[in-house]
Write a protein that holds these residues in place. Structure first.
Motif, PDB file in Angstrom:
ATOM      1  N   SER A 256       0.835  -1.206   0.000  1.00  0.00           N
ATOM      2  CA  SER A 256       0.000   0.000   0.000  1.00  0.00           C
ATOM      3  C   SER A 256       0.869   1.255   0.000  1.00  0.00           C
ATOM      4  O   SER A 256       0.514   2.265  -0.597  1.00  0.00           O
ATOM      5  CB  SER A 256      -0.940   0.003   1.201  1.00  0.00           C
ATOM      6  OG  SER A 256      -0.194   0.020   2.400  1.00  0.00           O
ATOM      7  N   GLU A 257       2.032   1.185   0.641  1.00  0.00           N
ATOM      8  CA  GLU A 257       2.944   2.326   0.658  1.00  0.00           C
ATOM      9  C   GLU A 257       3.497   2.614  -0.732  1.00  0.00           C
ATOM     10  O   GLU A 257       3.572   3.774  -1.157  1.00  0.00           O
ATOM     11  CB  GLU A 257       4.090   2.058   1.631  1.00  0.00           C
ATOM     12  CG  GLU A 257       5.026   3.232   1.808  1.00  0.00           C
ATOM     13  CD  GLU A 257       6.122   2.923   2.812  1.00  0.00           C
ATOM     14  OE1 GLU A 257       7.292   3.147   2.462  1.00  0.00           O
ATOM     15  OE2 GLU A 257       5.799   2.464   3.904  1.00  0.00           O
ATOM     16  N   GLU A 258       3.852   1.581  -1.470  1.00  0.00           N
ATOM     17  CA  GLU A 258       4.344   1.767  -2.837  1.00  0.00           C
ATOM     18  C   GLU A 258       3.244   2.306  -3.740  1.00  0.00           C
ATOM     19  O   GLU A 258       3.491   3.156  -4.590  1.00  0.00           O
ATOM     20  CB  GLU A 258       4.873   0.441  -3.393  1.00  0.00           C
ATOM     21  CG  GLU A 258       6.160  -0.022  -2.760  1.00  0.00           C
ATOM     22  CD  GLU A 258       6.543  -1.419  -3.216  1.00  0.00           C
ATOM     23  OE1 GLU A 258       5.668  -2.182  -3.675  1.00  0.00           O
ATOM     24  OE2 GLU A 258       7.734  -1.745  -3.092  1.00  0.00           O
TER      25      GLU A 258
ATOM     26  N   ARG B 279       2.815   5.997  -3.011  1.00  0.00           N
ATOM     27  CA  ARG B 279       3.930   6.752  -3.599  1.00  0.00           C
ATOM     28  C   ARG B 279       3.774   6.862  -5.115  1.00  0.00           C
ATOM     29  O   ARG B 279       4.027   7.921  -5.708  1.00  0.00           O
ATOM     30  CB  ARG B 279       5.258   6.085  -3.236  1.00  0.00           C
ATOM     31  CG  ARG B 279       6.455   6.920  -3.634  1.00  0.00           C
ATOM     32  CD  ARG B 279       7.735   6.298  -3.214  1.00  0.00           C
ATOM     33  NE  ARG B 279       7.864   4.992  -3.853  1.00  0.00           N
ATOM     34  CZ  ARG B 279       8.648   4.023  -3.417  1.00  0.00           C
ATOM     35  NH1 ARG B 279       9.373   4.198  -2.344  1.00  0.00           N
ATOM     36  NH2 ARG B 279       8.715   2.879  -4.048  1.00  0.00           N
TER      37      ARG B 279
END
Length: 129
Positions: free
Chosen positions: A76-78, A81
């Motif tokens: 989810s972080e990628e 971003r």
């Protein structure tokens, strides 16, 4: 990388202020002075147009070579971003395009004012004869 976008932001702000100044109602003498000054500054300020074009090409190249984050392999972080970089690119494209549109608008407003002044002089000369 942020400095170039800050520079383009300042240029867009200055162009918007000049376009607003040119379109505000003013007495003929004041308008003639504003149009004359703006016309003189248009040619040196044209240097920003190739810079904005290069930035557009840079955005296009980065978009074509960007790693796409789709599927279950991305965290989810990628994904956040990736979406954030897409939004920044879209904002920067709008900024670059607005440089061209505002510059063209200022050029046309100055040209129209000069044409109106020339026609007024012709009309005055014809009336005097």
């Amino acid at each position: 990388m942020g400095l170039q976008w800050m520079l383009l932001t300042c240029v867009v702000g200055a162009e918007a202020a000049v376009a607003a100044l040119l379109t505000l109602p003013a007495p003929r003498a004041v308008r003639a002075q504003i149009v004359g000054l703006t016309s003189m500054l248009l040619q040196p300020f044209a240097a920003v147009l190739p810079f904005a074009a290069f930035q557009l090409l840079d955005i296009y190249w980065k978009n074509e070579h960007r790693l796409i984050c789709t599927g279950e392999m991305c965290t989810s972080e990628e994904r956040v971003r990736f979406e954030k970089s897409i939004f920044k690119s879209q904002r920067n494209v709008i900024l670059c395009v607005s440089v061209f549109i505002l510059y063209w608008s200022i050029y046309r407003i100055c040209k129209f004012n000069k044409d109106i002044k020339a026609l007024e002089e012709v009309e005055k000369r014809i009336k005097d004869e």
